[in-house]
Each structure stands twice: as C-alpha cells, then as structure tokens.
Scaffold this active site. Structure first.
Site, mmCIF file in Angstrom:
data_model
loop_
_atom_site.group_PDB
_atom_site.id
_atom_site.type_symbol
_atom_site.label_atom_id
_atom_site.label_comp_id
_atom_site.label_asym_id
_atom_site.label_seq_id
_atom_site.Cartn_x
_atom_site.Cartn_y
_atom_site.Cartn_z
ATOM 1 N N LYS A 1 2.002 -3.456 -8.146
ATOM 2 C CA LYS A 1 2.667 -3.755 -9.382
ATOM 3 C C LYS A 1 2.792 -2.506 -10.340
ATOM 4 O O LYS A 1 3.617 -2.660 -11.123
ATOM 5 C CB LYS A 1 1.695 -4.482 -10.126
ATOM 6 N N PRO B 1 -1.884 11.301 3.476
ATOM 7 C CA PRO B 1 -3.269 11.683 4.305
ATOM 8 C C PRO B 1 -4.046 10.724 4.259
ATOM 9 O O PRO B 1 -5.068 10.226 5.096
ATOM 10 C CB PRO B 1 -3.403 13.013 3.386
ATOM 11 N N GLU C 1 13.442 -2.394 9.163
ATOM 12 C CA GLU C 1 12.845 -1.668 10.163
ATOM 13 C C GLU C 1 12.192 -2.014 11.353
ATOM 14 O O GLU C 1 12.514 -1.387 12.376
ATOM 15 C CB GLU C 1 11.817 -0.770 8.947
ATOM 16 N N ARG C 2 11.572 -2.901 11.168
ATOM 17 C CA ARG C 2 10.803 -3.440 12.251
ATOM 18 C C ARG C 2 11.647 -4.183 13.261
ATOM 19 O O ARG C 2 11.262 -3.856 14.393
ATOM 20 C CB ARG C 2 9.741 -4.485 11.833
#
Ligand code: FAD
Length: 385
Positions: free
Chosen positions: A181, A129, A244-245
């Site tokens: 990290k 969100p 993905e892209r």
C-alpha cells in the site's frame, strides 16, 4: 510452420519474424556467446523491424498487435538467441508497457518511441540485495521533496541495468504502511546524478546479457515521473508481471524448440551399433517426451496470451505457463544434451549453451516455487476462499 492454433495472419507474422531472426540475429549469435558482448546493435535492428512494440500503440511507434504477437516474437528470437530476447523483453515488455498503461501522456510522449525504436534501452528495478521473492519487503525509498522525489536504495540482478538509459524503479513512498500500500513506480534516467552501477554480475549463462547491481544515492526524480498513482505501484507491478511471465514462457518454448531440433538431427545422423541412434527406444522416447512438453508449453503460453489480449484475468494462466514452460525447457535442453552425447558437452554444440541459458528461467521473473504459490492462491480466490 503452419499451426491450427494461430490465425492465418499470426502464422504469416511468425514466418516473417523467423526469417528476420535467421537473417539478422543468427549470424551474430555465436559471437555474442563467445565474446559476451552486449547485443546493442542487434537490438537496434530488432527495434527497426518493429518487434519492440507489440504491446505499444501506433501513436508511440508500436504496432499494438498485442500479447499473442509478442509471444511469437519472443519464441522466434529466443530460438536463435535467448540472450537477445531477454535483453529485448526487458526493454519492450517489462519497461515500456507499464509506462504505456499507467504513465501520463507526457511520459509516454518522451519515453516510449525511443524505446520501441531501440534507440534507447529500458530496464525494470524491483529486486534488491535483501528483497527477492518477497517484493513487499522492498527497502528502496522515494521521499517527496517539493516537486521531486529523492530515491535512495540499491537494486540487484537488474537485466540491462548497466546499459539502460531509463529504468522503471519501484520504491517505497509511504513507509508507515505495508509495502503493497506504500509502493510507487518511477521512470528514472540513468544519466541523472546519484545513479551508479556497482557491478555487472557474472552469470552461468545468458552470455552477452548485462545483469547489474545498481545504486540510487539520493537520485532526484520529478514527481511527474511517477507511473500510476502514488502508493499504487504494487498494482502496476502485478499488472506488469502477467505479461512478463507470459513472454518468458514463450521464450522458453523458443530455446526448447532449438534444442529439440538439434536432438532430432543428431538422432538421425549419428550411427551406433550399426543403426541410427533414433532406432533405440531410449532415444526416440526422449524425442517423444520433448515434443509433448513443447506442445503443452506452447498451448499454455498461447492461452495466457489470448486472455491478456481479451482483457481477461491471466495471473494464474501466466504463472502456470511460466512454471511449465521454463521447467520443460530445462528438461528438454538437458535431454537434448544427452541425445547429442559427448558432442553435446562441447562448445561446438549449442545444447550446452541452451541448457545454461534455460537454467535461469525458473529463477528470474519469479521462481518456480513462487509461481506455484500464485497458482494455488488464484485457484482458491476464484472459488471465494
Ligand atoms: C539473471 C537474472 C536476471 C534478473 N533480472 C531482473 C530484473 O531485470 N529486474 C528485477 O527486479 N529482478 C531481476 N532478477 C531477480 C529475480 O527476479 C530474483 O532473483 C527472483 O525473484 C528470486 O529472488 P532471490 O534471487 O532473491 O531469491 P529468494 O527470494 O531469496 O529465494 C531463494 C529460494 O527460496 C525460495 N523461496 C522464497 N520464498 C519462498 C516461499 N514463500 N515459498 C517457497 N519458496 C520460497 C525461492 O523459490 C528460491 O528457491 C533477475 C535475476 C537473475 C538471476
């Protein structure tokens, strides 16, 4: 469509996927659009045909053919149904490859084959969100408790979310350092206690997709379900985003092509002022521009895919392909709608659906603005700045 850009084997594969898409998916595409039903059965057939596993080795049921094959699949399926390809991509390109590349043998054994066969559905949970483009601001936490981690948080806009059997969830495992990290990735089964679906979002397009708000309320996950090393989840995420892209760019080429073909057909069938409308420069130049953008989008997508297959860095190329192809898809689908006139604004004509579907893709998978940020960052990085 014989293309000099592809090998003979790749061209033949395209013909095979195209025939499959026309035979097994196209007859259901209108109904999916009309009813907005999630295309689970169609996905099962895609899995049976072997088109969920281009990035997964034969050992786990895939073909291991790689990213160029994946882009051929994405383009051909998107040309007949963008929503089927988005639902397919999330399970087979975003969920499965990180598990394949970074997961333990036990995780691969258990989770990959059912995904590749589409007996099970996968999803990926990054967005929250309060966290979108800035993934490093992630709030979902995974706290170690013996041999388990306890995951608490919410994920929003998760494609396949309410339908998924497994979700690759990214969560903070070390809150004392920056998220880059202190983030880890976990395979979570949606049948486990504490997981719930808050709602499926109502969308502008991609009818039939399930994009969900999910809640993780103390979900206990075995430590062995971590994908990659503890606190190294950001590297898993970055690796996943390149493929993905590139796949999203290929999908954009597919639905742009579909709109382009509708525009061409209409421009020769429709007569006004006693001539086919293609005779008007205002129309034929639109066709020329669409074709040029389509070619450029496919070339850029292929460049990124070949680099991934060759093991070369592809972050800049994947981001650029996604930026260009998804932007071009919005222009092409809108111009196709213009060429088809009043027909294009009706539900009888597919261009209005393709325009709505295309609108998602300069947002999902990273926005156009973030793609530009990545491209310039990589350019300077390559030059040592
Ligand atoms: C249909 C749909 C499906 C999705 N599926 C998934 C999924 O399966 N899994 C998942 O994890 N997520 C998913 N997403 C989430 C998607 O990746 C995010 O919506 C996207 O990354 C943008 O985040 P945001 O919506 O919070 O927008 P924000 O990050 O709030 O951005 C709002 C605007 O500000 C701009 N902006 C933000 N930061 C910068 C900056 N530094 N420079 C310039 N401009 C900036 C953005 O480009 C955008 O225009 C999906 C989204 C949609 C709509």
């Amino acid at each position: 469509m014989l293309s000099v850009l592809y090998t003979e084997e790749e061209n033949l594969f395209r013909e095979e996927v195209k025939a499959f898409a026309e035979r097994e998916i196209a007859p259901h595409a209108d109904e999916i659009e009309r009813t907005a039903e999630y295309p689970r059965e169609v996905l099962r057939r895609v899995g049976q045909a072997g088109y969920m596993g281009a990035l997964i080795s034969e050992e786990y049921g895939g073909t291991g053919k790689g990213m160029v094959w994946e882009t051929i699949i994405a383009e051909e399926i998107s040309a007949v149904s963008p929503v089927v390809d988005v639902s397919r991509g999330v399970t087979s390109v975003y969920f499965a490859p990180p598990v394949f590349k970074f997961g333990s043998d036990a995780l691969k054994e258990k989770y990959l084959t059912p995904i590749v066969r589409a007996e099970k559905i996968g999803a990926i949970g990054i967005t929250e969100p309060d966290v979108g483009s800035d993934t490093a601001g992630m709030k979902t936490q995974a706290v170690k408790d013996g041999d388990e981690y306890v995951i608490t948080g919410e994920k929003r806009f998760i494609t396949n979310g309410s339908q998924a059997d497994y979700i690759l969830v990214f969560a903070i495992t070390d809150p004392s350092v920056k998220a880059r990290k202190g983030m880890s990735a976990f395979v979570v089964e949606t049948s486990w206690p504490g997981f719930s679906v808050v709602e499926d979002h109502e969308l502008m397009g991609m009818r039939g997709a399930r994009v969900s708000h999910l809640k993780f309320d103390g979900v206990r996950v075995p430590a062995s379900h971590m994908v990659g090393e503890e606190n190294r989840g950001f590297a898993v995420l970055m690796d996943e985003l390149d493929t993905e892209r590139t796949s999203l760019a290929a999908g954009a080429v597919g639905y742009s092509r579909a709109a382009f073909e509708i525009a061409i057909k209409h421009s020769v069938e429709r007569t006004q002022f006693g001539r086919e409308i293609r005779a008007f420069e205002g129309i034929s130049f639109k066709i020329a521009e669409m074709a040029t953008k389509l070619d450029a989008a496919r070339l850029m997508t292929l460049q990124a895919a070949r680099r991934i297959d060759m093991g070369l860095p592809a972050t800049r190329q994947g981001a650029a392909a996604k930026l260009f192809a998804t932007d071009a898809a919005q222009e092409i689908t809108y111009e196709a709608l213009q060429v088809t006139g009043g027909d294009g604004y009706t539900k009888q004509n597919r261009t209005e659906q393709l325009a709505r579907d295309a609108r998602l893709m300069t947002i999902g998978g990273g926005t156009a603005e973030i793609m530009k940020y990545i491209i310039q960052r990589e350019i300077y990085k390559d030059r040592g700045y």
